[in-house]
Enzyme design. Structure first.
Site, PDB file in Angstrom:
ATOM      1  N   ARG A 175      15.207  -5.423  62.810  1.00 56.56           N
ATOM      2  CA  ARG A 175      14.260  -4.712  63.657  1.00 56.56           C
ATOM      3  C   ARG A 175      13.898  -3.408  62.952  1.00 56.56           C
ATOM      4  NH1 ARG A 175      16.878  -0.975  63.983  1.00 56.56           N
ATOM      5  NH2 ARG A 175      15.190   0.196  64.905  1.00 56.56           N
ATOM      6  N   GLY A 176      12.921  -2.688  63.546  1.00 57.56           N
ATOM      7  CA  GLY A 176      12.426  -1.485  62.894  1.00 57.56           C
ATOM      8  C   GLY A 176      11.204  -1.863  62.086  1.00 57.56           C
ATOM      9  N   ALA A 177      10.149  -1.031  62.214  1.00 60.61           N
ATOM     10  CA  ALA A 177       8.851  -1.413  61.652  1.00 60.61           C
ATOM     11  C   ALA A 177       8.923  -1.820  60.175  1.00 60.61           C
ATOM     12  CB  ALA A 177       7.869  -0.257  61.837  1.00 60.61           C
ATOM     13  N   ARG A 211       6.555 -10.146  66.728  1.00 62.29           N
ATOM     14  CA  ARG A 211       6.635  -8.877  67.472  1.00 62.29           C
ATOM     15  C   ARG A 211       5.284  -8.186  67.287  1.00 62.29           C
ATOM     16  NH1 ARG A 211      11.658  -5.363  67.257  1.00 62.29           N
ATOM     17  NH2 ARG A 211      10.674  -4.653  69.175  1.00 62.29           N
ATOM     18  N   GLN A 258      19.436   1.185  70.591  1.00 63.47           N
ATOM     19  CA  GLN A 258      19.431   1.286  69.122  1.00 63.47           C
ATOM     20  C   GLN A 258      20.027   2.612  68.651  1.00 63.47           C
ATOM     21  OE1 GLN A 258      16.823   0.234  70.957  1.00 63.47           O
ATOM     22  NE2 GLN A 258      15.532  -1.205  69.868  1.00 63.47           N
ATOM     23  N   ASP A 287       6.049   2.996  64.901  1.00 64.33           N
ATOM     24  CA  ASP A 287       5.802   1.562  64.738  1.00 64.33           C
ATOM     25  C   ASP A 287       4.346   1.263  64.421  1.00 64.33           C
ATOM     26  OD1 ASP A 287       8.403  -0.039  65.609  1.00 64.33           O
ATOM     27  OD2 ASP A 287       8.266   1.848  66.673  1.00 64.33           O
ATOM     28  N   ASN A 309       5.739   4.454  69.277  1.00 63.04           N
ATOM     29  CA  ASN A 309       7.147   4.390  68.870  1.00 63.04           C
ATOM     30  C   ASN A 309       7.964   3.928  70.080  1.00 63.04           C
ATOM     31  OD1 ASN A 309       9.097   4.856  66.736  1.00 63.04           O
ATOM     32  ND2 ASN A 309       9.894   6.523  67.978  1.00 63.04           N
ATOM     33  N   LYS A 310       9.246   3.802  69.888  1.00 60.76           N
ATOM     34  CA  LYS A 310      10.129   3.282  70.941  1.00 60.76           C
ATOM     35  C   LYS A 310       9.894   3.977  72.280  1.00 60.76           C
ATOM     36  CE  LYS A 310      12.396   0.563  70.643  1.00 60.76           C
ATOM     37  NZ  LYS A 310      11.876  -0.774  71.010  1.00 60.76           N
TER      38      LYS A 310
HETATM   39  O1  MRU Z   1      12.212  -2.367  68.865  1.00 56.87           O
HETATM   40  P1  MRU Z   1      12.623  -1.850  67.529  1.00 56.87           P
HETATM   41  O2  MRU Z   1      14.058  -1.490  67.464  1.00 56.87           O
HETATM   42  O3  MRU Z   1      12.159  -2.719  66.398  1.00 56.87           O
HETATM   43  O4  MRU Z   1      11.789  -0.526  67.430  1.00 56.87           O
HETATM   44  C1  MRU Z   1      11.874   0.375  66.397  1.00 56.87           C
HETATM   45  C2  MRU Z   1      11.417   1.665  66.928  1.00 56.87           C
HETATM   46  O5  MRU Z   1      10.577   1.749  67.758  1.00 56.87           O
HETATM   47  C3  MRU Z   1      12.047   2.854  66.501  1.00 56.87           C
HETATM   48  O6  MRU Z   1      11.647   3.877  67.364  1.00 56.87           O
HETATM   49  C4  MRU Z   1      11.866   3.317  65.151  1.00 56.87           C
HETATM   50  O7  MRU Z   1      12.001   4.681  65.207  1.00 56.87           O
HETATM   51  C5  MRU Z   1      10.548   3.093  64.526  1.00 56.87           C
HETATM   52  S1  MRU Z   1      10.795   3.348  62.868  1.00 56.87           S
HETATM   53  C6  MRU Z   1      11.204   1.830  62.298  1.00 56.87           C
END
Ligand code: MRU
Length: 370
Positions: free
Chosen positions: A52-54, A95, A208, A249, A259-260
């Protein structure tokens, strides 16, 4: 990054040409390397968040496209290419929010098209996947250097005092190939002897922050404290946060940032308390086609992720428990958007820029050539 005295990347191809990942579902309780054998397993690893993570989602998709070339029929170039086109959408849709996923798939499709034989196309896809991974690693290192400069300046302004950084979710090396984005400058600052301490948002519902960011910081020896998601505003009001660093993201041309979920509330609190709020990401996260953040697809995941929580029991076993009444339904938006006016600066591999079209154009002029 080092784990148990060994250097690791979050994804790699071993000497037997096997694609390996660190299974993020097992952390922080167990460090486990998993092999992805085929395209289906790559899609599932992204969907089910083993990776996971962009950045890492994009890199994994790059490798997935290579797997696809190996699995595609070899009787003619036409059937080979149409198999790839038809299956690529499964990856793109695994995703929806992170830009890096479609970016990597499209980049691979163009690369595959440029080969003249099937064998050449497979080789090109393999090399391109490795290049995407290397670029991600280099970008994160550069982001670390630019972010480090910000931390150095904060430290100069507060000689001898600890710099308190708040972060949300996980934008560390696990979310990329190495170093990370929001955490990259923190690792470098710590290694350089700047006294830093990180407030780690637990980041409900999938935690996370608690499971991955805390694990990365603990493994690297960086002082940190886990806090509930709602604590950040209180800490900022009491002068306990010097700067906020988050990842991203998807970033629009105007500098708005998806972002998250929960990032937006942290940005509001930072703005109200004059705490600088920086967002760090590689250029693969910028969606150069989007002006309006309302066009960003926001992933909605299963309500079960909100209704249940996973943890370690006193006897060491892992277990999932339900935290609400049996009949209570839940909704689960995975991301929100922080508008650019709440952001102090964007930290990319090419430098730090204001969160605006002008700012992005200044450091990525090649993307704006008509
Ligand atoms: O749902 P995820 O864990 O894939 O989301 C990642 C994020 O949103 C994080 O906030 C992260 O900071 C983004 S940077 C890869």
């Amino acid at each position: 990054m080092r784990v148990n005295n060994e250097n690791y990347l979050s994804i790699w191809v071993d000497d037997n040409e096997q694609l390996k990942i660190i299974n993020q579902l097992s952390l922080p309780h167990k460090f486990e390397v998993t092999i992805l054998h085929n395209f289906e397993e790559v899609v599932a690893s992204i969907k089910n968040m083993l990776v996971r993570g962009a950045g890492l989602i994009g890199v994994t998709a790059g490798y997935g496209m290579w797997m696809l070339t190996k699995e595609a029929p070899k009787n003619s170039i036409e059937s080979f290419e149409s198999y790839i086109e038809n299956h690529a959408d499964r990856l793109r849709l695994a995703r929806p929010t992170a830009s890096n996923l479609a970016w990597a798939v499209n980049r691979q499709i163009n690369k595959i098209k440029s080969g003249s034989t099937i064998e050449e196309k497979i080789n090109l896809a393999r090399n391109e996947a490795i290049t995407i991974a290397e670029e991600d690693r280099n970008a994160c290192y550069q982001i670390g250097q630019y972010g480090l400069e910000i931390l150095r300046n904060l430290s100069i302004a507060k000689p001898g005092k600890v710099i308190n950084i708040l972060t949300h979710c996980n934008a560390g090396w696990l979310a990329f190939v190495d170093y990370g984005t929001a955490l990259s400058p923190i690792f470098l600052a710590h290694d350089e002897g700047i006294p830093v301490h990180v407030w780690v948002d637990e980041t409900r519902p999938r935690n996370q922050g608690a499971s991955l960011t805390a694990w990365e910081l603990a493994t690297h020896g960086v002082p940190h404290s886990l806090i509930v998601d709602n604590a950040g505003g209180h800490l900022m009001q009491h002068g306990m946060v010097d700067v906020v660093f988050t990842g991203a993201d998807r970033v629009t041309l105007n500098g708005d940032v998806a972002n998250k979920i929960g990032t937006y509330l942290k940005a509001l609190a930072a703005n109200d308390n004059n705490v600088p709020f920086y967002v760090a990401f590689p250029s693969s996260t910028i969606d150069f086609t989007l002006n309006n953040f309302k066009q960003i697809p926001i992933e909605e995941r299963s309500g079960d992720e909100v209704r249940n929580i996973m943890g370690k029991l006193n006897n060491g076993d892992l277990a999932e428990v339900q935290i609400c009444p049996d009949l209570t339904p839940a909704r689960n938006w995975a991301f929100d958007v922080t508008p650019s006016h709440l952001i102090t600066g964007l930290i990319c591999e090419k430098g730090v820029c204001p969160p605006s079209k002008f700012g992005l154009q200044n450091i990525f002029p090649e993307q704006f050539n008509e």
